[in-house]
Design a protein around this motif. Structure first.
Motif, short mmCIF file in Angstrom:
data_model
loop_
_atom_site.label_atom_id
_atom_site.label_comp_id
_atom_site.label_asym_id
_atom_site.label_seq_id
_atom_site.Cartn_x
_atom_site.Cartn_y
_atom_site.Cartn_z
N UNK A 1 -41.78 191.66 31.55
CA UNK A 1 -42.68 190.65 32.09
C UNK A 1 -43.17 189.78 30.95
N UNK A 2 -43.40 188.51 31.24
CA UNK A 2 -43.98 187.59 30.27
C UNK A 2 -45.41 187.31 30.71
N UNK A 3 -46.35 187.68 29.87
CA UNK A 3 -47.76 187.60 30.23
C UNK A 3 -48.53 186.88 29.15
N UNK A 4 -49.42 185.95 29.54
CA UNK A 4 -50.26 185.22 28.61
C UNK A 4 -51.65 185.84 28.59
N UNK A 5 -52.10 186.24 27.41
CA UNK A 5 -53.37 186.94 27.25
C UNK A 5 -54.54 186.02 27.65
N UNK A 6 -55.48 186.59 28.41
CA UNK A 6 -56.69 185.89 28.81
C UNK A 6 -57.89 186.46 28.06
N UNK A 7 -58.96 185.69 28.01
CA UNK A 7 -60.19 186.17 27.38
C UNK A 7 -60.65 187.45 28.06
N UNK B 1 -55.00 187.91 21.00
CA UNK B 1 -55.90 186.79 21.16
C UNK B 1 -55.57 186.04 22.46
N UNK B 2 -56.57 185.39 23.06
CA UNK B 2 -56.27 184.57 24.24
C UNK B 2 -55.17 183.55 23.94
N UNK B 3 -54.29 183.37 24.91
CA UNK B 3 -53.13 182.47 24.85
C UNK B 3 -51.94 183.03 24.10
N UNK B 4 -52.06 184.24 23.52
CA UNK B 4 -50.86 184.91 23.02
C UNK B 4 -49.93 185.21 24.21
N UNK B 5 -48.64 184.99 24.01
CA UNK B 5 -47.65 185.31 25.04
C UNK B 5 -46.98 186.62 24.67
N UNK C 1 -39.51 188.58 34.67
CA UNK C 1 -40.43 187.82 35.51
C UNK C 1 -41.54 187.23 34.64
N UNK C 2 -41.92 186.02 34.97
CA UNK C 2 -42.99 185.30 34.26
C UNK C 2 -44.25 185.37 35.12
N UNK C 3 -45.36 185.81 34.52
CA UNK C 3 -46.63 185.88 35.23
C UNK C 3 -47.37 184.55 35.02
N UNK C 4 -47.61 183.83 36.10
CA UNK C 4 -48.21 182.49 36.02
C UNK C 4 -49.61 182.58 35.42
N UNK C 5 -49.90 181.68 34.48
CA UNK C 5 -51.21 181.61 33.85
C UNK C 5 -51.83 180.24 34.10
N UNK D 1 -37.98 179.78 24.46
CA UNK D 1 -38.30 180.90 25.34
C UNK D 1 -39.31 181.86 24.72
N UNK D 2 -39.42 181.86 23.38
CA UNK D 2 -40.31 182.79 22.69
C UNK D 2 -41.52 182.10 22.05
N UNK D 3 -41.75 180.85 22.41
CA UNK D 3 -42.87 180.10 21.83
C UNK D 3 -44.20 180.78 22.15
N UNK D 4 -45.11 180.73 21.18
CA UNK D 4 -46.48 181.27 21.32
C UNK D 4 -46.53 182.79 21.37
N UNK D 5 -45.43 183.45 21.04
CA UNK D 5 -45.44 184.91 20.97
C UNK D 5 -45.84 185.36 19.57
N UNK D 6 -46.78 186.29 19.45
CA UNK D 6 -47.11 186.80 18.12
C UNK D 6 -45.89 187.49 17.51
#
Length: 265
Positions: free
Chosen positions: A9-15, A50-54, A67-71, A140-145
């Protein structure tokens, strides 16, 4: 070949997110998420997000398609650009009637899978292996730590886009898979009279499996699922080749929407 056979899964970190909460939500484990995203020095303190890390989230589900989790702020167009595919294909595969309406937290199937980096890999060698460009992997891997073009980490889970056309998305076999007589081709297609066509060629241009067709379970304008076996009509003359999946023009019989998937014999 260290392709991850379980669903990612692709998940974007939230606060307010923690790795424990993310792992619990998606049926993963903290240490698995740490390894998949190299959440260690020198990238970061262990487990620090951190928030917005993918993040790539490993799961135990037996399905290699991501699957991509919508943010917040996501659009179907932006997601399509990330995976070098098409808005109408994403909408069709995910049964979205209005491409302008997607919801935060919604899970969307995208044309990509996960590859575990091994010692000696480079982005260039990985891109060549799977038939994509380095730029497509970077997008495809942008914003990933932990993701950098010049430094990649063993055991890091790299997201690899799957080549598609506007109307065809092959989910099986994955690029660079071993392929034997009787193995299956599967995927989604929006094709005239629900007929999707395929053949198998080796690297020398020899047709290993003659042109055949499969029926999708829905006709155009819907994207229907198809599945068929691919028998060999003659032995390959090389160690690798391409599975061609396409449609034929109703007007002149020409090949349309051709997708080529690299396979090994």
């Amino acid at each position: 070949m260290p392709v991850i056979s379980k669903k990612g899964l692709i998940y974007t970190v939230k606060s307010g997110d923690t790795l424990y909460a993310i792992a619990s939500r998606f049926g993963s484990a903290v240490d698995a998420i740490e390894r998949a995203n190299h959440l260690y020095p020198p990238v970061t303190d262990r487990g620090l997000i951190f928030p917005d890390d993918v993040l790539a989230i490993p799961t135990s589900t037996s399905n290699p398609i991501i699957s991509h989790i919508v943010t917040n702020g996501d659009t179907l167009m932006a997601i399509a650009q990330t995976f070098n595919t098409y808005v109408d294909l994403l909408a069709g595969v995910n049964n979205i009637s209005n491409p302008n309406l997607i919801s935060v937290g919604q899970s969307l199937v995208v044309p990509a899978f996960t590859y575990r980096i091994v010692s000696g890999d480079t982005l260039y060698s990985i891109a060549r292996r799977f038939g994509v460009s380095v730029a497509e992997i970077e997008e495809a891997n942008a914003d990933r730590p932990g993701f950098q073009r010049d430094v990649i980490w063993p055991d890091y889970h790299l997201i690899i886009p799957i080549p598609t056309s506007r109307n065809i998305f092959v989910t099986r076999p994955l690029p660079d898979s071993s392929f034997n007589s009787g193995d299956k081709v599967e995927g989604y297609a929006r094709v005239f009279e629900a007929v999707v066509t395929f053949q198998l060629r080796d690297r020398n241009g020899v047709v290993v499996s003659n042109e055949r067709f499969a029926m999708t379970d829905k006709g155009a304008p819907a994207y229907g699922f198809f599945s068929s076996t691919v028998p060999f009509d003659r032995q390959p003359t090389s160690s690798s080749g391409e599975l061609w999946v396409y449609s034929r023009s109703a007007k002149d019989g020409s090949i349309q929407d051709l997708v080529k998937i690299k396979v090994n014999f």
